[in-house]
Write a protein that holds these residues in place. Structure first.
Motif, PDB file in Angstrom:
ATOM      1  N   HIS A 120     -54.966 -11.185   2.684  1.00 35.59           N
ATOM      2  CA  HIS A 120     -54.668  -9.875   3.279  1.00 35.59           C
ATOM      3  C   HIS A 120     -53.324  -9.874   4.013  1.00 35.59           C
ATOM      4  CE1 HIS A 120     -58.740  -8.977   2.102  1.00 35.59           C
ATOM      5  NE2 HIS A 120     -58.474  -7.699   2.316  1.00 35.59           N
ATOM      6  N   ILE A 121     -52.954 -11.016   4.568  1.00 30.28           N
ATOM      7  CA  ILE A 121     -51.623 -11.115   5.184  1.00 30.28           C
ATOM      8  C   ILE A 121     -50.569 -10.894   4.092  1.00 30.28           C
ATOM      9  CG2 ILE A 121     -49.952 -12.733   6.201  1.00 30.28           C
ATOM     10  CD1 ILE A 121     -52.164 -13.902   7.838  1.00 30.28           C
ATOM     11  N   TYR A 122     -50.827 -11.527   2.948  1.00 32.26           N
ATOM     12  CA  TYR A 122     -49.892 -11.435   1.828  1.00 32.26           C
ATOM     13  C   TYR A 122     -49.694  -9.973   1.398  1.00 32.26           C
ATOM     14  CZ  TYR A 122     -48.342 -11.943  -3.053  1.00 32.26           C
ATOM     15  OH  TYR A 122     -47.675 -11.839  -4.244  1.00 32.26           O
ATOM     16  N   VAL A 123     -50.806  -9.259   1.240  1.00 33.47           N
ATOM     17  CA  VAL A 123     -50.710  -7.860   0.786  1.00 33.47           C
ATOM     18  C   VAL A 123     -49.983  -7.019   1.852  1.00 33.47           C
ATOM     19  CG1 VAL A 123     -52.007  -5.830   0.044  1.00 33.47           C
ATOM     20  CG2 VAL A 123     -52.802  -8.098  -0.598  1.00 33.47           C
ATOM     21  N   GLY A 124     -50.359  -7.212   3.103  1.00 35.02           N
ATOM     22  CA  GLY A 124     -49.756  -6.428   4.189  1.00 35.02           C
ATOM     23  C   GLY A 124     -48.268  -6.674   4.309  1.00 35.02           C
ATOM     24  N   ILE A 125     -47.890  -7.931   4.246  1.00 33.09           N
ATOM     25  CA  ILE A 125     -46.471  -8.278   4.427  1.00 33.09           C
ATOM     26  C   ILE A 125     -45.636  -7.788   3.238  1.00 33.09           C
ATOM     27  CG2 ILE A 125     -46.256 -10.610   3.409  1.00 33.09           C
ATOM     28  CD1 ILE A 125     -45.070 -11.377   6.209  1.00 33.09           C
ATOM     29  N   THR A 126     -46.225  -7.849   2.045  1.00 36.96           N
ATOM     30  CA  THR A 126     -45.484  -7.385   0.857  1.00 36.96           C
ATOM     31  C   THR A 126     -45.262  -5.874   0.935  1.00 36.96           C
ATOM     32  OG1 THR A 126     -46.496  -9.159  -0.404  1.00 36.96           O
ATOM     33  CG2 THR A 126     -45.456  -7.425  -1.678  1.00 36.96           C
ATOM     34  N   ALA A 127     -46.301  -5.149   1.400  1.00 38.40           N
ATOM     35  CA  ALA A 127     -46.158  -3.691   1.532  1.00 38.40           C
ATOM     36  C   ALA A 127     -45.101  -3.358   2.587  1.00 38.40           C
ATOM     37  CB  ALA A 127     -47.504  -3.074   1.903  1.00 38.40           C
ATOM     38  N   GLY A 128     -45.119  -4.086   3.699  1.00 37.69           N
ATOM     39  CA  GLY A 128     -44.125  -3.866   4.754  1.00 37.69           C
ATOM     40  C   GLY A 128     -42.722  -4.171   4.262  1.00 37.69           C
ATOM     41  N   TYR A 129     -42.613  -5.241   3.497  1.00 42.81           N
ATOM     42  CA  TYR A 129     -41.310  -5.624   2.940  1.00 42.81           C
ATOM     43  C   TYR A 129     -40.785  -4.516   2.021  1.00 42.81           C
ATOM     44  CZ  TYR A 129     -37.636  -8.128   0.588  1.00 42.81           C
ATOM     45  OH  TYR A 129     -36.405  -8.480   0.097  1.00 42.81           O
ATOM     46  N   ALA A 130     -41.688  -4.033   1.151  1.00 44.63           N
ATOM     47  CA  ALA A 130     -41.278  -3.018   0.166  1.00 44.63           C
ATOM     48  C   ALA A 130     -40.778  -1.750   0.863  1.00 44.63           C
ATOM     49  CB  ALA A 130     -42.447  -2.695  -0.757  1.00 44.63           C
ATOM     50  N   LEU A 131     -41.471  -1.351   1.933  1.00 47.00           N
ATOM     51  CA  LEU A 131     -41.071  -0.130   2.637  1.00 47.00           C
ATOM     52  C   LEU A 131     -39.674  -0.286   3.258  1.00 47.00           C
ATOM     53  CD1 LEU A 131     -42.065   2.707   3.422  1.00 47.00           C
ATOM     54  CD2 LEU A 131     -42.836   1.742   5.580  1.00 47.00           C
ATOM     55  N   CYS A 132     -39.455  -1.428   3.901  1.00 52.03           N
ATOM     56  CA  CYS A 132     -38.140  -1.665   4.530  1.00 52.03           C
ATOM     57  C   CYS A 132     -37.033  -1.737   3.486  1.00 52.03           C
ATOM     58  CB  CYS A 132     -38.168  -2.961   5.346  1.00 52.03           C
ATOM     59  SG  CYS A 132     -39.212  -2.822   6.794  1.00 52.03           S
ATOM     60  N   THR A 133     -37.327  -2.402   2.362  1.00 45.50           N
ATOM     61  CA  THR A 133     -36.296  -2.504   1.314  1.00 45.50           C
ATOM     62  C   THR A 133     -35.985  -1.133   0.741  1.00 45.50           C
ATOM     63  OG1 THR A 133     -37.532  -4.458   0.678  1.00 45.50           O
ATOM     64  CG2 THR A 133     -35.609  -3.970  -0.622  1.00 45.50           C
ATOM     65  N   ILE A 182     -47.380   2.449  -1.489  1.00 47.52           N
ATOM     66  CA  ILE A 182     -47.713   1.834  -0.203  1.00 47.52           C
ATOM     67  C   ILE A 182     -48.725   2.711   0.542  1.00 47.52           C
ATOM     68  CG2 ILE A 182     -46.774   1.097   2.032  1.00 47.52           C
ATOM     69  CD1 ILE A 182     -44.083   0.628   0.460  1.00 47.52           C
ATOM     70  N   LEU A 233     -54.434  -6.731   7.610  1.00 46.47           N
ATOM     71  CA  LEU A 233     -53.415  -6.180   6.695  1.00 46.47           C
ATOM     72  C   LEU A 233     -52.557  -5.150   7.421  1.00 46.47           C
ATOM     73  CD1 LEU A 233     -53.976  -5.227   3.033  1.00 46.47           C
ATOM     74  CD2 LEU A 233     -52.937  -3.551   4.507  1.00 46.47           C
ATOM     75  N   VAL A 249     -50.197  -6.823  10.071  1.00 44.41           N
ATOM     76  CA  VAL A 249     -49.048  -7.498   9.449  1.00 44.41           C
ATOM     77  C   VAL A 249     -48.059  -6.473   8.897  1.00 44.41           C
ATOM     78  CG1 VAL A 249     -48.340  -9.115   7.652  1.00 44.41           C
ATOM     79  CG2 VAL A 249     -50.409  -9.541   8.933  1.00 44.41           C
ATOM     80  N   PHE A 250     -48.599  -5.441   8.259  1.00 48.85           N
ATOM     81  CA  PHE A 250     -47.739  -4.395   7.695  1.00 48.85           C
ATOM     82  C   PHE A 250     -46.896  -3.746   8.800  1.00 48.85           C
ATOM     83  CE2 PHE A 250     -47.197   0.181   6.950  1.00 48.85           C
ATOM     84  CZ  PHE A 250     -46.403   0.151   5.823  1.00 48.85           C
ATOM     85  N   MET A 255     -44.226  -6.096  10.208  1.00 50.13           N
ATOM     86  CA  MET A 255     -43.097  -6.258   9.276  1.00 50.13           C
ATOM     87  C   MET A 255     -42.188  -5.021   9.339  1.00 50.13           C
ATOM     88  SD  MET A 255     -42.251  -8.653   7.093  1.00 50.13           S
ATOM     89  CE  MET A 255     -41.341  -9.019   5.611  1.00 50.13           C
ATOM     90  N   VAL A 256     -42.792  -3.836   9.346  1.00 49.89           N
ATOM     91  CA  VAL A 256     -42.005  -2.598   9.356  1.00 49.89           C
ATOM     92  C   VAL A 256     -41.235  -2.467  10.676  1.00 49.89           C
ATOM     93  CG1 VAL A 256     -42.166  -0.070   9.310  1.00 49.89           C
ATOM     94  CG2 VAL A 256     -43.484  -1.422   7.699  1.00 49.89           C
ATOM     95  N   PHE A 307     -37.395 -10.381  10.471  1.00 45.86           N
ATOM     96  CA  PHE A 307     -37.895  -9.863   9.193  1.00 45.86           C
ATOM     97  C   PHE A 307     -37.729 -10.914   8.099  1.00 45.86           C
ATOM     98  CE2 PHE A 307     -37.142  -7.685   5.168  1.00 45.86           C
ATOM     99  CZ  PHE A 307     -38.163  -6.754   5.102  1.00 45.86           C
ATOM    100  N   GLN A 353     -44.217 -14.640   3.551  1.00 42.75           N
ATOM    101  CA  GLN A 353     -44.372 -13.967   2.252  1.00 42.75           C
ATOM    102  C   GLN A 353     -44.129 -14.917   1.072  1.00 42.75           C
ATOM    103  OE1 GLN A 353     -42.195 -10.297   1.841  1.00 42.75           O
ATOM    104  NE2 GLN A 353     -42.822 -10.007  -0.262  1.00 42.75           N
ATOM    105  N   LEU A 400     -46.896 -17.639   0.617  1.00 42.03           N
ATOM    106  CA  LEU A 400     -48.159 -17.015   0.204  1.00 42.03           C
ATOM    107  C   LEU A 400     -48.093 -16.578  -1.253  1.00 42.03           C
ATOM    108  CD1 LEU A 400     -49.202 -14.810   3.253  1.00 42.03           C
ATOM    109  CD2 LEU A 400     -50.529 -16.635   2.220  1.00 42.03           C
ATOM    110  N   ASP A 420     -40.795  -4.224  -5.357  1.00 38.69           N
ATOM    111  CA  ASP A 420     -40.708  -4.298  -3.893  1.00 38.69           C
ATOM    112  C   ASP A 420     -39.325  -4.808  -3.474  1.00 38.69           C
ATOM    113  OD1 ASP A 420     -40.763  -6.986  -4.374  1.00 38.69           O
ATOM    114  OD2 ASP A 420     -42.521  -7.436  -3.170  1.00 38.69           O
TER     115      ASP A 420
END
Lengths: 231, 216, 303
Positions: free
Chosen positions: A35-48, B54, B78, B81-82, B85-86, B100, B108, B111, C98
């Protein structure tokens, strides 16, 4: 070693082991890491998306215009305002009564995409690859007997391409000669799948190598140092 | 209303689809300009599409938390962490040396690569249990796999030295498989995909295929 | 249960443990196995080697962090080669969605540039990620700076020396022994994909087909590919059709490129483990088949 790097290695090692714990059986540590992986990837995608597209290609363009004169500014920036509005319309998908509105931006992307892809695919694949299949049958220079494979290989390629395509062709019943050609197609496919399997093993193993190397070369020295075993 | 719901999207697809095909074959200054703008629009719309994905993910996990479905506590993780990160991304940027990027490098990346590396273990186990030479086709596949696996490692070269001179080395055999029969099969697949893609695109442009519009 | 049945039904976790050990032991005790070169890898190396100093080269880092252990070694080797040749290096990413390739590229190019003493904005630039896949490639072909108004770090692209063709020889004034010196290459402005002398697409998905379909076929940019081993077989038709000049496939390809660059990096070191694990899998397949056929034979005899 800087503290942030030290901390980073410990966290990365912990998460690596948490994921590998799944190999024993599914467990909370694995789910936690997952779940950390999914959350961090979503956060990364939004920032990018913000820093790489929305800010430079949309916001900056809007800010460049002189908004003291709104009419001129609108004319100057309509090429970015319009797609942004279309993009916002996509969010109507989350409201059942208005979800049909999202069809308009989807239609734009699909229509343009289909129109752009048809001629380009015809050129890049149908024409190019058909020609590349048959062209080597007529060698530009004489082939020596010692290089007989230069003559045989193009024939094998032609046989392979035709037989596999016939195997894929389901519109007519495959019997007699067609069945034999289709069987040859299966053999070609099996060779390809076998080779692909070999390379898939190679690829997946390299990922394990990368992670195990990290644990051994980056993390283990930290443990030995911690236990006072380091040199 | 039905015009906006059904006909307008279909019309838009038809006009844009045909327009882009014509643009390819008759490139003029005007059509080049249209292409430039259409591309820019697609890029911007695609960025919003990413945000839709998202949002959809977050909505699913929000429902899970609200209804306290099994494993809902993980959904909270989740979210935490989201959000972290944001916030870090917007507060300090995404360049080298920012928190970041630290999260990207030390959380990231490990994992992601560890999760995907799990398949290597499963492949090995599956190879042991399921890769059987039951039929002639399966045997051919097995032989091709073994030649490639030996041929593409240094050990294969060492082993090739013991082969009689008239038999090519494992590396050469693997190269031949990729360049000749394997390439032929892959090309046929590629041609099949291309034909399928072109047919589907034309069906979409002509309004025969409208599944992208979803249901009413 | 007989011994053969027991062997056939061995706990999967025993296999997992052996896989782990087969990977770990060669890392602890390296075998330093030799690496042989293939024509596919030479196809990329030779193209870069023959570029005049100062030529602009595009490197598409189209992969996710999940593929980093497999693809980072080759990306590093290619970057080392480009910097050694004093090329103008531009990195970008159109995949995955992403945009994580942007950060991977940024990290690797920064690290390799630091080693080579190169300057950001002058010798190299990371454009980062753009959504839209094929639309980005067409956008780069039609209007480069409109598609990428800023680089990954937010610098305005128009102001960067690297794109405006005023690139000097960096800090190494002495030219390479056999490099073809070309003032033209350095003076070349980058306004379109067409202006790049070469590109390498390093991918773990099908983005190479986007680069071929639009980049090569429409704008004529010469392409070399580096990819995960899983993707490599799919690139051979394009190689034979001369749409790409070469393929660097997986860790093996990376090890070959490292050999060409005269160093033993993660690619070559990984080949030790790779060799052991491949032999182990072949033994597994052989053992699995042997036990299976013995059991089948027994069934037939009894039946």
């Amino acid at each position: 070693m800087p503290l942030q790097q030290l901390l980073g290695i410990w966290i990365a090692a912990g998460l690596t082991l948490a994921i590998y714990s799944f190999l024993y059986k599914d467990n909370p540590a694995y789910k936690f890491a997952e779940h950390i992986y999914v959350g961090i990837t979503a956060g990364y995608a939004l920032c990018t998306a913000w820093y790489n597209v929305i800010e430079p290609n949309l916001i900056s363009e809007l800010l460049k215009a002189n908004w003291h004169n709104p009419f001129t500014a609108l004319i100057m920036t309509w090429t970015v305002i319009a797609p942004a509005l279309l993009g916002i319309l996509m969010f109507s998908r989350f409201f059942s009564k208005a979800s049909w509105v999202s069809r308009i931006p989807i239609a734009f992307v699909i229509g343009a995409g289909a129109g752009i892809s048809v001629p380009n695919t015809v050129q890049a694949y149908l024409i190019k690859h058909t020609s590349a299949t048959f062209a080597p049958l007529i060698p530009k220079e004489a082939i020596a007997w010692s290089n007989i494979m230069d003559f045989i290989n193009p024939l094998i390629v032609v046989l392979g391409v035709i037989s596999v395509l016939i195997y894929f062709f389901f519109s007519i019943e495959q019997k007699n000669g067609l069945k034999t050609v289709s069987w040859i197609g299966i053999i070609f496919l099996m060779i390809f799948f076998g080779a692909s399997f070999g390379y898939t093993v190679m690829g997946r193993v390299s990922l394990v190598i990368g992670r195990v190397r990290f644990l051994i070369t980056d993390w283990f020295p930290l443990i030995t140092n911690l236990l006072g075993l380091g040199s | 209303m039905d015009f906006f719901k059904r006909q307008l999207p279909t019309l838009l697809v038809l006009v844009l689809g045909l327009g882009m095909i014509i643009q390819y074959y008759i490139p003029t200054t005007f059509s080049q300009q249209v292409l430039k703008n259409v591309n820019l629009w697609i890029q911007i719309i695609a960025a919003f599409t990413l945000c839709i994905g998202i949002t959809s993910l977050l909505r699913t996990h929000y429902t899970k938390i609200r209804l306290q479905h099994s494993g809902w506590a993980y959904s909270i993780i989740l979210y935490i962490v989201f959000i972290a990160m944001v916030i870090l991304g917007f507060y300090r940027g995404i360049q080298e040396g920012t928190p970041f990027r630290w999260l990207f490098d030390y959380v990231q990346t490990p994992l992601s690569s560890t999760t995907f590396s799990l398949t290597a273990f499963f492949i090995c186990s599956a190879a042991y249990r399921a890769f059987r030479a039951r039929t002639m086709e399966a045997t051919i596949m097995l032989i091709a796999a073994i030649i490639v696996m030996i041929g593409r490692i240094p050990f294969g070269d060492m082993l090739s030295a013991y082969l009689p001179s008239f038999i090519p080395g494992f590396n050469d055999m693997a190269g031949w498989i990729f360049n000749t029969p394997g390439m032929a099969a892959r090309r046929a697949i590629l041609l099949g995909i291309s034909l399928g893609g072109i047919a589907t695109s034309l069906r979409i442009i002509l309004g025969i295929e409208r599944s992208y519009q979803g249901k009413d | 249960m007989g011994i053969i049945q027991k062997v056939l039904n061995v706990d999967r976790r025993v296999i997992y443990l052996i896989v782990f050990l087969a990977v770990a032991i060669p890392i602890i005790f390296p075998l330093n196995l030799p690496v042989t070169l293939t024509e596919e890898v030479m196809g990329v190396y030779n193209e870069i080697e023959n570029l005049p100093e100062g030529s602009p080269i595009l490197i598409a880092v189209d992969y996710e962090p999940s593929s980093s252990p497999e693809l980072n070694p080759m990306t590093r080797a290619i970057l080392k080669h480009c910097f050694k040749k004093n090329l103008r290096v531009v990195t970008t990413t159109i995949w995955p969605t992403d945009g994580s390739g942007g950060s991977i590229a940024d990290k690797l190019v920064e690290e390799e540039a630091r080693i080579a003493g190169k300057i950001r904005g002058k010798d190299f630039v990371n454009l980062g990620f753009k959504t839209g896949s094929y639309a980005v490639v067409i956008g780069m072909g039609e209007d480069f700076k409109k598609t990428f108004p800023k680089d990954f770090n937010g610098n305005v692209l128009d102001k960067l020396e690297i794109l405006n063709g005023t690139h000097s020889n960096g800090n190494s004034e002495s030219s390479l022994p056999n490099a073809a010196f070309s003032q033209d290459a350095r003076a070349k402005k980058i306004n379109s994909l067409k202006d790049f002398s070469y590109m390498v697409c390093i991918h773990d998905d099908s983005s190479v087909f986007t680069w071929i379909t639009y980049g090569y076929e429409r704008y004529g940019i010469k392409i070399g590919t580096g990819c995960t081993a899983v993707m490599a077989p799919g690139n051979y038709p394009s190689l034979q059709a001369k749409q790409i000049t070469g393929i660097i496939g997986g860790l093996k390809g990376a090890s070959e490129y490292e050999k060409l660059m005269n160093y033993r990096g993660e690619g070559a070191r990984g080949m030790d483990s790779q060799s052991v694990i491949h032999v182990f899998i072949i033994i597994l397949i052989f053992l699995g088949n042997l036990t299976y056929f013995i059991l089948e034979r027994k069934k037939t005899v009894r039946g």
